[in-house]
Design a protein around this motif. Structure first.
Motif, short mmCIF file in Angstrom:
data_model
loop_
_atom_site.label_atom_id
_atom_site.label_comp_id
_atom_site.label_asym_id
_atom_site.label_seq_id
_atom_site.Cartn_x
_atom_site.Cartn_y
_atom_site.Cartn_z
N UNK A 67 42.20 44.64 47.28
CA UNK A 67 41.61 44.91 45.98
C UNK A 67 41.38 43.61 45.22
N UNK A 68 40.18 43.47 44.65
CA UNK A 68 39.84 42.28 43.87
C UNK A 68 39.68 42.67 42.41
N UNK A 69 40.30 41.90 41.53
CA UNK A 69 40.23 42.15 40.08
C UNK A 69 39.23 41.15 39.49
N UNK A 70 38.13 41.66 38.93
CA UNK A 70 37.09 40.82 38.34
C UNK A 70 36.91 41.19 36.87
N UNK A 71 36.70 40.20 36.04
CA UNK A 71 36.51 40.41 34.60
C UNK A 71 35.18 39.79 34.16
N UNK A 72 34.86 40.01 32.88
CA UNK A 72 33.62 39.49 32.29
C UNK A 72 32.39 39.96 33.07
N UNK A 81 48.83 41.50 37.83
CA UNK A 81 49.95 42.34 38.25
C UNK A 81 49.51 43.50 39.14
N UNK A 82 48.30 43.39 39.69
CA UNK A 82 47.89 44.39 40.67
C UNK A 82 48.63 44.11 41.99
N UNK A 83 49.22 45.15 42.57
CA UNK A 83 49.90 45.04 43.86
C UNK A 83 49.40 46.15 44.78
N UNK A 84 49.38 45.86 46.07
CA UNK A 84 49.00 46.86 47.07
C UNK A 84 50.18 47.05 48.01
N UNK A 104 41.97 37.80 40.67
CA UNK A 104 42.99 37.85 41.72
C UNK A 104 42.55 38.79 42.84
N UNK A 105 43.24 38.61 43.98
CA UNK A 105 43.06 39.51 45.13
C UNK A 105 44.43 39.95 45.60
N UNK A 106 44.61 41.27 45.74
CA UNK A 106 45.86 41.83 46.27
C UNK A 106 45.54 42.60 47.54
N UNK A 107 46.37 42.45 48.56
CA UNK A 107 46.10 43.15 49.81
C UNK A 107 47.38 43.41 50.58
N UNK A 108 47.29 44.39 51.49
CA UNK A 108 48.38 44.69 52.41
C UNK A 108 47.73 44.97 53.76
#
Length: 823
Positions: free
Chosen positions: A232-237, A216-219, A404-408
């Protein structure tokens, strides 16, 4: 910027090239190399040891006998004076024959057997300074370097460089110019080296990653003037911890200390690509909307350096649900800082325009490695490549999973093309460069050359596509020619003498300024040059003022004495005269040709709204000839008036000038000052400084000043198209005759001169007033004026009859025009 040659070698083969050769080539091409430094362990013969026994030296209170365990190599005993040596400590042990650094002299020396206070010492336990590693490692206190946390017992007796993965490296300290943001990266420098030495460029792989899910990350970018691209890239672990030795070594060579692998990756890619990145701890930055906006006045934000900073309307912030989480392109926030326990990361890559980033960094007084690159200009088309590279390294080194990757994206990436011709290259450089050389130079630099079919004869033409990373400084044909010659070599331009030489010719305006300077100097005034920026303190000291509404002020003044631009030259001249008097020189005649600045209207993209005018200012107090063997005349109002009249008569002969009493300036004497007009245009002021102001400034003698608008003189001079008539000097003598007459006070000197000239007497050469008288013998309201007339003929010596006829003609003309009575 520090560039590691070991790192550079990864992108371009520099084998066979010494650091000195590379440094000289880069400097000649425009990238100055300020120093060459060798890092990463210059020592040799140093192994890992462990202190097994510490005993007191029998003959010295401050020395100890230390038994060093070298594993399979056995044990050695060393005399050691370090206060921090302790049993069980792992240390760096220099064997006999080892080469380490002399702490006092700085050079290398070879270790030999020694007897210290009667006890043999076989080797030495080393400090960080003796190994030259003080910039890469830290140790508490003074003494030997403890290695206990860096090695194990299995490393005993092993070479220290091998155990710590220390690899000798050479670092170039380079200084990119302000227009070369592409050289703030290792890849940018590698591109230069590849072009200079004609070697292939090898770029790192940067493939677009495939996210494993969604978030649910948005830019959302609303102000493209402060940010045109954000991803923006969301990385886990994420397995955060120490970086691998090769990365730490490269960062240390570049002058950046290792923090943890996540932060190190962002720094590594920034140095590699020149694109700043930032990592947020995603646990402290939950899913939401990321934006970039101008800060609200008074908004407070705490940066990574634990400083609470008050923001202004010039500050730009990255926001999470409209809450500031970073100073855009400058520094991150403390609340979202990456720590050793970070398990998830939100990785930022953005393009912030240079101007807004520069204002933002200055608004909080903070400059960082990131802002230094954004200020010079990063490549807008390569932001995503650095982003992909960082994601790949996070996946490789931290075993992270990309969710995920969010961008504008609001970038307006346009391909810029510039024509180039070999004929133009030859005309500019004065030499011929082969077409193949032009292509071989520009292609490795990233330019794409497309030959044009319209090329004729020896003139080869190309259409050159400018790479995005050079779009800010290469956009004309002349810029491409500069690229060609700086790689080809300025030293290869042949030396030739001009075929013809000619004296430089001054244009009419420069001639006017030169003439003014010579006239002032000939009159006895010395030229001075003062600063256009002044402050309130100067105006207060000299009793002058400026209209605040029309004053041009400096936003980022570095001194309270330079806060706005001047509107008059006189305050600066008064300051110089005061200083001269304080040094014992009471006789000061000075002038200055300088500019003044008045804000007339609001500024826009095409007009600053500021009227900039060139003025001539002068100041006279005392007399420069005073103190010599003869008595100098007193300086008075007529002295300064005569200087100005002589100047105007020389520059604009016959031009009508009006003198009007000046009473509006409180700093000027009300009865001894005048405003000048040339036709209907105000020209300037002439007069005496007000006695009260003279007393306040503690001048010992009256002060006279003048200030003339040179722009008005130039406008009038431009309209004059007169041809100079050259006359030969007459060989016949001149004669002088005096006339005296009484006239009403209303009759002016100018009226008398005008009437005499209207007589059109060909023998008249000059008229001069030499006496004025008022007294009881004359009627009230009248005065007696005496003039001396100079008569001369070009063909013969004058006779009394000719002289008398000429004088009679002039008297008749005076009587017909003015109410005069001859005596």
């Amino acid at each position: 910027m520090r560039v590691s040659l070991d790192w550079l070698n990864e992108y371009v083969d520099i084998s066979g090239l010494t650091p000195e050769i590379i440094a000289e080539a880069l400097t000649n091409a425009g990238l100055e190399v300020e120093s060459i430094e060798t890092v990463g362990g210059q020592f040799s013969g140093v192994v890992v040891g462990r202190v097994d026994v510490v005993e007191q030296h029998p003959n010295a209170d401050r020395l100890r006998l230390v038994t060093v365990n070298l594993g399979p190599a056995g044990q050695n005993r060393v005399v050691c004076g370090a206060p921090n040596v302790a049993q069980g400590m792992c240390i760096a042990y220099a064997q006999i024959g080892a080469k380490v650094i002399n702490r006092k002299e700085g050079g290398m020396f070879e270790l030999k057997p020694a007897t210290i206070r009667g006890v043999e010492s076989t080797g030495m336990i080393c400090s960080l300074e003796e190994l030259g590693l003080q910039d890469q490692y830290t140790a508490e206190g003074d003494g030997i370097w403890p290695l206990t946390d860096l090695v194990t017992d299995a490393d005993l007796g092993q070479d220290l460089k091998t155990v710590l993965s220390l690899k000798p490296d050479t670092v170039l300290e380079v200084a990119p110019t302000a227009n070369r943001g592409d050289l703030m990266s290792v890849i940018g420098v590698a591109r230069e080296v590849a072009a200079l030495f004609k070697r292939p460029l090898k770029l790192p792989s940067a493939q677009a990653p495939s996210p494993a899910g969604t978030s649910n990350y948005q830019v959302k970018l609303t102000d493209t003037s402060v940010c045109q691209y954000y991803a923006g890239a969301y990385l886990v672990e994420v397995q955060n911890g120490e970086s691998p030795d090769w990365m730490k070594q490269r960062l240390l060579s570049a002058g950046i200390r290792s923090i943890n692998v996540v932060v190190d990756i962002t720094n590594y890619v920034m140095l590699e690509y020149g694109q700043p990145l930032h990592a947020f701890d995603a646990q402290k930055l939950p899913e939401g909307t990321i934006g970039v906006r101008v800060a609200k006045p008074g908004e407070v934000f705490t940066t990574l350096d634990d400083q609470a900073r008050t923001l202004t309307e010039q500050s730009v912030v990255v926001t999470h649900n409209d809450r500031p989480v970073a100073l855009a392109g400058v520094m991150g926030g403390q609340d979202t800082e990456i720590s050793d326990t970070t398990k998830s990361v939100f990785l930022e890559a953005a393009f912030f325009p240079s101007a807004s980033n520069r204002r933002s960094a200055r608004s909080v007084g903070l400059r960082s490695e990131s802002s230094a690159r954004f200020e010079r200009g990063v490549d807008p088309a390569s932001t995503h490549l650095a982003f992909y590279r960082a994601i790949a390294l996070l996946q490789e080194l931290t075993e992270a999973s990309l969710v995920s990757i969010a961008q504008d994206d609001h970038r307006q990436l346009q391909t810029q093309q510039v024509p180039l011709s070999s004929d133009r290259i030859q005309r500019i450089l004065g030499m011929t460069i082969a077409e193949s050389d032009v292509e071989a130079i520009l292609t490795p630099l990233g330019f794409q050359l497309e030959p044009q079919s319209s090329s004729a004869g020896d003139n080869r033409q190309w259409r050159v596509t400018i790479p995005s990373f050079r779009g800010q400084d290469v956009y004309r044909e002349i810029d491409l020619i500069e690229e060609v010659i700086r790689i080809f070599g300025y030293d290869r331009i042949p030396y030739t003498l001009p075929q013809e030489t000619a004296a430089p010719a001054l244009n009419r305006r420069d001639f006017l300024l030169r003439q003014i300077q010579r006239l002032m100097a000939a009159t006895g005034l010395s030229e001075v040059a003062t600063h256009s920026l002044i402050g309130d303190a100067l105006l207060q000291r000299t009793g002058f003022s400026q209209d605040p509404d029309s004053t041009v002020r400096v936003n980022n003044s570095q001194s309270i004495d330079h806060t706005f631009l001047r509107q008059s030259l006189i305050p600066n001249l008064l300051e110089i005269a005061k200083y001269n008097q304080s040094q014992g020189n009471e006789n000061c005649w000075i002038f200055e040709l300088g500019r003044t600045y008045v804000k007339r209207r609001s500024a826009n993209e095409k007009d600053s709204g500021v009227e900039e005018s060139l003025y001539l200012g002068g100041l006279l107090t005392g007399h420069p000839a005073r103190g010599v063997w003869h008595k100098a005349p007193e300086t008075d109002y007529f002295t300064v008036k005569g200087i100005v009249e002589n100047l105007l008569e020389t520059l604009l002969p016959g031009q009508s000038t009006r003198w009007v009493a000046e009473t509006s300036m409180s700093s000027m004497h009300p009865g001894r000052s005048a405003a000048l007009k040339l036709g209907k245009q105000p020209l300037g002021i002439v007069g005496q400084l007000h006695p009260a102001l003279q007393e306040t400034l503690k001048f010992k003698a009256p002060v006279y000043v003048f200030e003339l608008n040179v722009e008005v003189l130039w406008q009038v001079l431009q309209k004059k198209t007169e041809t100079l008539a050259v006359e030969s000097l007459t060989a016949y003598p001149s004669v002088q005759r005096d006339i005296a007459f009484s006239a009403p006070d209303q009759v002016t000197h100018q009226q008398v001169v005008s009437a005499v000239n209207q007589a059109n007497e060909p023998l008249l050469r000059h008229i001069e007033l030499f006496d004025q008288y008022r007294g009881q013998q004359l009627e009230a309201g009248t005065r007696s004026l005496a003039y001396r007339l100079t008569l001369q003929s070009e063909t013969a010596t004058l006779t009394d009859k000719e002289i008398d006829a000429a004088m009679e003609k002039i008297k008749r003309q005076l009587s017909s025009q003015l109410p005069v009575s001859f005596r």
